[in-house]
Design a protein around this motif. Structure first.
Motif, PDB file in Angstrom:
ATOM      1  N   ALA A 320      -0.982  29.626  -4.948  1.00  0.00           N
ATOM      2  CA  ALA A 320      -1.833  28.982  -5.955  1.00  0.00           C
ATOM      3  C   ALA A 320      -2.213  27.588  -5.467  1.00  0.00           C
ATOM      4  O   ALA A 320      -1.341  26.783  -5.128  1.00  0.00           O
ATOM      5  CB  ALA A 320      -1.096  28.894  -7.281  1.00  0.00           C
ATOM      6  N   VAL A 321      -3.500  27.313  -5.411  1.00  0.00           N
ATOM      7  CA  VAL A 321      -3.981  26.031  -4.893  1.00  0.00           C
ATOM      8  C   VAL A 321      -4.572  25.222  -6.050  1.00  0.00           C
ATOM      9  O   VAL A 321      -5.580  25.635  -6.647  1.00  0.00           O
ATOM     10  CB  VAL A 321      -5.052  26.236  -3.795  1.00  0.00           C
ATOM     11  N   PRO A 322      -3.974  24.102  -6.399  1.00  0.00           N
ATOM     12  CA  PRO A 322      -4.518  23.276  -7.483  1.00  0.00           C
ATOM     13  C   PRO A 322      -5.900  22.752  -7.125  1.00  0.00           C
ATOM     14  O   PRO A 322      -6.256  22.602  -5.948  1.00  0.00           O
ATOM     15  CB  PRO A 322      -3.508  22.120  -7.592  1.00  0.00           C
ATOM     16  N   GLU A 323      -6.664  22.476  -8.152  1.00  0.00           N
ATOM     17  CA  GLU A 323      -8.000  21.912  -7.940  1.00  0.00           C
ATOM     18  C   GLU A 323      -7.875  20.478  -7.436  1.00  0.00           C
ATOM     19  O   GLU A 323      -6.991  19.726  -7.844  1.00  0.00           O
ATOM     20  CB  GLU A 323      -8.799  21.935  -9.241  1.00  0.00           C
ATOM     21  N   GLY A 324      -8.768  20.117  -6.550  1.00  0.00           N
ATOM     22  CA  GLY A 324      -8.779  18.774  -5.992  1.00  0.00           C
ATOM     23  C   GLY A 324      -9.324  18.798  -4.582  1.00  0.00           C
ATOM     24  O   GLY A 324      -9.891  19.810  -4.130  1.00  0.00           O
ATOM     25  N   GLU A 325      -9.149  17.710  -3.877  1.00  0.00           N
ATOM     26  CA  GLU A 325      -9.615  17.597  -2.499  1.00  0.00           C
ATOM     27  C   GLU A 325      -8.401  17.497  -1.589  1.00  0.00           C
ATOM     28  O   GLU A 325      -7.553  16.617  -1.761  1.00  0.00           O
ATOM     29  CB  GLU A 325     -10.502  16.350  -2.337  1.00  0.00           C
ATOM     30  N   TRP A 326      -8.312  18.404  -0.618  1.00  0.00           N
ATOM     31  CA  TRP A 326      -7.211  18.403   0.330  1.00  0.00           C
ATOM     32  C   TRP A 326      -7.653  17.694   1.606  1.00  0.00           C
ATOM     33  O   TRP A 326      -8.660  18.058   2.209  1.00  0.00           O
ATOM     34  CB  TRP A 326      -6.773  19.823   0.645  1.00  0.00           C
ATOM     35  N   GLN A 327      -6.904  16.670   1.991  1.00  0.00           N
ATOM     36  CA  GLN A 327      -7.280  15.895   3.170  1.00  0.00           C
ATOM     37  C   GLN A 327      -6.051  15.645   4.022  1.00  0.00           C
ATOM     38  O   GLN A 327      -4.923  15.563   3.518  1.00  0.00           O
ATOM     39  CB  GLN A 327      -7.915  14.562   2.765  1.00  0.00           C
ATOM     40  N   SER A 328      -6.284  15.489   5.320  1.00  0.00           N
ATOM     41  CA  SER A 328      -5.195  15.113   6.212  1.00  0.00           C
ATOM     42  C   SER A 328      -4.678  13.733   5.835  1.00  0.00           C
ATOM     43  O   SER A 328      -5.364  12.957   5.149  1.00  0.00           O
ATOM     44  CB  SER A 328      -5.673  15.104   7.662  1.00  0.00           C
ATOM     45  N   ALA A 329      -3.482  13.401   6.299  1.00  0.00           N
ATOM     46  CA  ALA A 329      -2.901  12.107   5.959  1.00  0.00           C
ATOM     47  C   ALA A 329      -3.791  10.958   6.439  1.00  0.00           C
ATOM     48  O   ALA A 329      -4.004   9.978   5.721  1.00  0.00           O
ATOM     49  CB  ALA A 329      -1.504  11.988   6.556  1.00  0.00           C
ATOM     50  N   ASP A 330      -4.345  11.090   7.650  1.00  0.00           N
ATOM     51  CA  ASP A 330      -5.203  10.019   8.178  1.00  0.00           C
ATOM     52  C   ASP A 330      -6.487   9.898   7.368  1.00  0.00           C
ATOM     53  O   ASP A 330      -6.929   8.788   7.052  1.00  0.00           O
ATOM     54  CB  ASP A 330      -5.533  10.278   9.647  1.00  0.00           C
ATOM     55  N   ALA A 331      -7.094  11.048   7.040  1.00  0.00           N
ATOM     56  CA  ALA A 331      -8.336  11.012   6.261  1.00  0.00           C
ATOM     57  C   ALA A 331      -8.070  10.473   4.857  1.00  0.00           C
ATOM     58  O   ALA A 331      -8.882   9.716   4.310  1.00  0.00           O
ATOM     59  CB  ALA A 331      -8.951  12.403   6.190  1.00  0.00           C
ATOM     60  N   ALA A 332      -6.931  10.846   4.290  1.00  0.00           N
ATOM     61  CA  ALA A 332      -6.588  10.354   2.956  1.00  0.00           C
ATOM     62  C   ALA A 332      -6.418   8.843   2.965  1.00  0.00           C
ATOM     63  O   ALA A 332      -6.917   8.141   2.086  1.00  0.00           O
ATOM     64  CB  ALA A 332      -5.317  11.027   2.463  1.00  0.00           C
ATOM     65  N   ARG A 333      -5.731   8.326   3.969  1.00  0.00           N
ATOM     66  CA  ARG A 333      -5.528   6.880   4.042  1.00  0.00           C
ATOM     67  C   ARG A 333      -6.864   6.152   4.153  1.00  0.00           C
ATOM     68  O   ARG A 333      -7.056   5.090   3.564  1.00  0.00           O
ATOM     69  CB  ARG A 333      -4.625   6.533   5.228  1.00  0.00           C
ATOM     70  N   ALA A 334      -7.788   6.712   4.911  1.00  0.00           N
ATOM     71  CA  ALA A 334      -9.094   6.068   5.073  1.00  0.00           C
ATOM     72  C   ALA A 334      -9.911   6.122   3.789  1.00  0.00           C
ATOM     73  O   ALA A 334     -10.695   5.215   3.511  1.00  0.00           O
ATOM     74  CB  ALA A 334      -9.863   6.726   6.208  1.00  0.00           C
ATOM     75  N   ALA A 335      -9.731   7.182   2.995  1.00  0.00           N
ATOM     76  CA  ALA A 335     -10.575   7.382   1.819  1.00  0.00           C
ATOM     77  C   ALA A 335     -10.022   6.726   0.560  1.00  0.00           C
ATOM     78  O   ALA A 335     -10.774   6.488  -0.385  1.00  0.00           O
ATOM     79  CB  ALA A 335     -10.766   8.879   1.565  1.00  0.00           C
ATOM     80  N   LEU A 336      -8.724   6.443   0.526  1.00  0.00           N
ATOM     81  CA  LEU A 336      -8.096   5.970  -0.705  1.00  0.00           C
ATOM     82  C   LEU A 336      -8.237   4.462  -0.876  1.00  0.00           C
ATOM     83  O   LEU A 336      -8.229   3.711   0.103  1.00  0.00           O
ATOM     84  CB  LEU A 336      -6.604   6.322  -0.698  1.00  0.00           C
ATOM     85  N   PRO A 337      -8.320   4.001  -2.123  1.00  0.00           N
ATOM     86  CA  PRO A 337      -8.277   2.562  -2.377  1.00  0.00           C
ATOM     87  C   PRO A 337      -6.898   2.004  -2.057  1.00  0.00           C
ATOM     88  O   PRO A 337      -5.906   2.744  -1.932  1.00  0.00           O
ATOM     89  CB  PRO A 337      -8.594   2.458  -3.871  1.00  0.00           C
ATOM     90  N   SER A 338      -6.811   0.678  -1.935  1.00  0.00           N
ATOM     91  CA  SER A 338      -5.576   0.032  -1.487  1.00  0.00           C
ATOM     92  C   SER A 338      -4.377   0.394  -2.346  1.00  0.00           C
ATOM     93  O   SER A 338      -3.268   0.596  -1.829  1.00  0.00           O
ATOM     94  CB  SER A 338      -5.767  -1.490  -1.488  1.00  0.00           C
ATOM     95  N   VAL A 339      -4.575   0.466  -3.671  1.00  0.00           N
ATOM     96  CA  VAL A 339      -3.446   0.753  -4.550  1.00  0.00           C
ATOM     97  C   VAL A 339      -2.832   2.110  -4.228  1.00  0.00           C
ATOM     98  O   VAL A 339      -1.600   2.281  -4.277  1.00  0.00           O
ATOM     99  CB  VAL A 339      -3.881   0.654  -6.032  1.00  0.00           C
ATOM    100  N   MET A 340      -3.648   3.082  -3.876  1.00  0.00           N
ATOM    101  CA  MET A 340      -3.139   4.410  -3.546  1.00  0.00           C
ATOM    102  C   MET A 340      -2.505   4.448  -2.153  1.00  0.00           C
ATOM    103  O   MET A 340      -1.593   5.236  -1.887  1.00  0.00           O
ATOM    104  CB  MET A 340      -4.257   5.448  -3.642  1.00  0.00           C
ATOM    105  N   ARG A 341      -2.963   3.592  -1.273  1.00  0.00           N
ATOM    106  CA  ARG A 341      -2.339   3.519   0.052  1.00  0.00           C
ATOM    107  C   ARG A 341      -0.899   3.025  -0.047  1.00  0.00           C
ATOM    108  O   ARG A 341      -0.068   3.344   0.810  1.00  0.00           O
ATOM    109  CB  ARG A 341      -3.150   2.600   0.954  1.00  0.00           C
ATOM    110  N   ARG A 342      -0.609   2.258  -1.086  1.00  0.00           N
ATOM    111  CA  ARG A 342       0.780   1.801  -1.288  1.00  0.00           C
ATOM    112  C   ARG A 342       1.698   3.014  -1.459  1.00  0.00           C
ATOM    113  O   ARG A 342       2.856   2.988  -1.024  1.00  0.00           O
ATOM    114  CB  ARG A 342       0.872   0.922  -2.526  1.00  0.00           C
ATOM    115  N   LEU A 343       1.198   4.066  -2.080  1.00  0.00           N
ATOM    116  CA  LEU A 343       2.000   5.275  -2.262  1.00  0.00           C
ATOM    117  C   LEU A 343       2.244   5.976  -0.934  1.00  0.00           C
ATOM    118  O   LEU A 343       3.347   6.482  -0.673  1.00  0.00           O
ATOM    119  CB  LEU A 343       1.305   6.216  -3.248  1.00  0.00           C
ATOM    120  N   LEU A 344       1.231   6.033  -0.076  1.00  0.00           N
ATOM    121  CA  LEU A 344       1.413   6.637   1.236  1.00  0.00           C
ATOM    122  C   LEU A 344       2.419   5.828   2.044  1.00  0.00           C
ATOM    123  O   LEU A 344       3.229   6.397   2.805  1.00  0.00           O
ATOM    124  CB  LEU A 344       0.078   6.717   1.980  1.00  0.00           C
TER     125      LEU A 344
END
Length: 349
Positions: A320-344
């Motif tokens: 079962a795949v939840p709805e959303g956008e699946w991205q690699s860790a590097d792509a996610a870091r580039a796409a996320l705002p700073s506050v979300m990068r704190r979580l990574l």
């Protein structure tokens, strides 16, 4: 000690010798592009020149004209803005580009510019002066500091802003300033950024030292005074880092309205004043999974509040795949705002 209007000619002569070389600044004799000037002013809001420089070049390479920015999808703009903060600026930037492209060009005066999405008094004045040589003085923190020291204004900010704005507007009474409004505005910016600095101003190098009331009184480094800041409230959130068999991360896009509108995020709870007990937090998880709470907190400061976030991690169970956008860790870091990068960063610790 009395304040007298400083010489615009002296400041411009200093600027002609010492102007900063900035990627958005046209050199002597070069045409001034209002798109580049406007873009730089929006990017520089609450952000340093050093941080903006490389991001400005990258943004301009992707969107080389206001028409290109207007034609882009919001997701592209959000991706390119990620990490610059104050994300409402990106929304307004995109909306403004669409309005300018529809009109055919930028207005050349402050009234027309202020009517555009996301353009306030300062940005309108800066673009009007620098791009179109309108006889106005844009007042940012650098200009406030210069004005406060010249006239030895000891009233604290932000209450002193109207008085400092009026003093800065008075610089345009000098014919030399009116002859070169764009250069004069940039000269004021450079004076505040390189000479009339917040700490340890280099008064001996200042072209206006002989007219500076605060220097003569020995209080230049103490001005402008600032009222004590109120403590920012603390909010709490819980977020969920879900990975699939390929190591990709599940991201979701936030609603268009509100804080970080339209930006990608690591799924999570709303942010509220009290912490989230585990059972209550897990009700917001994006999927049924063996969630594990990581030790530690991710912290981020917004303008009006501080945020502390806990992070749960899990691998995607079953098919079962939840709805959303699946991205690699590097792509996610580039796409996320700073506050979300704190979580990574917390997950990688």
């Amino acid at each position: 000690m009395p304040y007298t209007l400083p010489s615009a000619a002296d400041l411009l002569a200093w600027y002609d010798r010492h102007r900063r070389i900035l990627p958005w600044r046209a050199g002597p004799g070069q045409a001034r592009d209002p798109y580049r000037i406007w873009l730089s002013e929006v990017m520089l809001q609450q952000t340093t020149v050093a941080a903006v420089g490389p991001r400005y070049a990258r943004f301009l390479a992707r969107f080389p004209s206001v028409q290109a920015l207007a034609a882009a999808d919001w997701a592209e703009v959000a991706e390119e803005w990620a990490g610059l903060g104050y994300y409402a600026r990106a929304r307004n930037l995109h909306a403004c580009a669409k309005a300018v492209a529809a009109a055919g060009d930028f207005p050349d005066d402050t009234v027309g510019l202020e009517a555009l999405p996301g353009i306030g008094r300062y940005t309108a004045s800066a673009v009007a002066a620098i791009a179109f040589d309108a006889p106005v003085v844009p007042v940012d923190g650098n200009v406030e500091r210069v004005a406060a020291r010249l006239a030895a204004i000891e009233d604290p900010l932000p209450g002193a802003k109207p008085r400092l704005t009026a003093l800065a507007a008075g610089f345009m009474a000098d014919p030399a300033a009116r002859a070169r409004p764009g250069d004069f505005a940039q000269a004021l910016f450079d004076l505040g950024a390189t000479i009339c600095t917040p700490r340890n101003p280099a008064c001996a190098l200042c072209p206006w030292q002989d007219r500076c009331t605060a220097r003569r009184a020995g209080i230049a480094a103490e001005l402008p005074r600032k009222s004590p800041k109120a403590a920012r409230p603390l909010r709490h959130g819980a977020h969920f880092l879900l990975t699939d068999a390929r190591g990709r991360i599940l991201l979701r896009r936030r609603p268009d309205n509100g804080l970080l509108g339209g930006m990608l995020e690591v799924p999570g709870t709303p942010w509220r004043t009290g912490p989230w007990p585990e059972a209550e937090a897990l009700a917001h998880a994006p999927a049924e999974a063996p969630w594990r709470l990581l030790p530690g907190l991710a912290r981020h400061g917004f303008t009006h509040f501080e945020l502390e976030m806990v992070l749960y991690t899990a691998a995607l169970p079953g098919r079962a795949v939840p709805e959303g956008e699946w991205q690699s860790a590097d792509a996610a870091r580039a796409a996320l705002p700073s506050v979300m990068r704190r979580l990574l960063d917390l997950a990688a610790a």
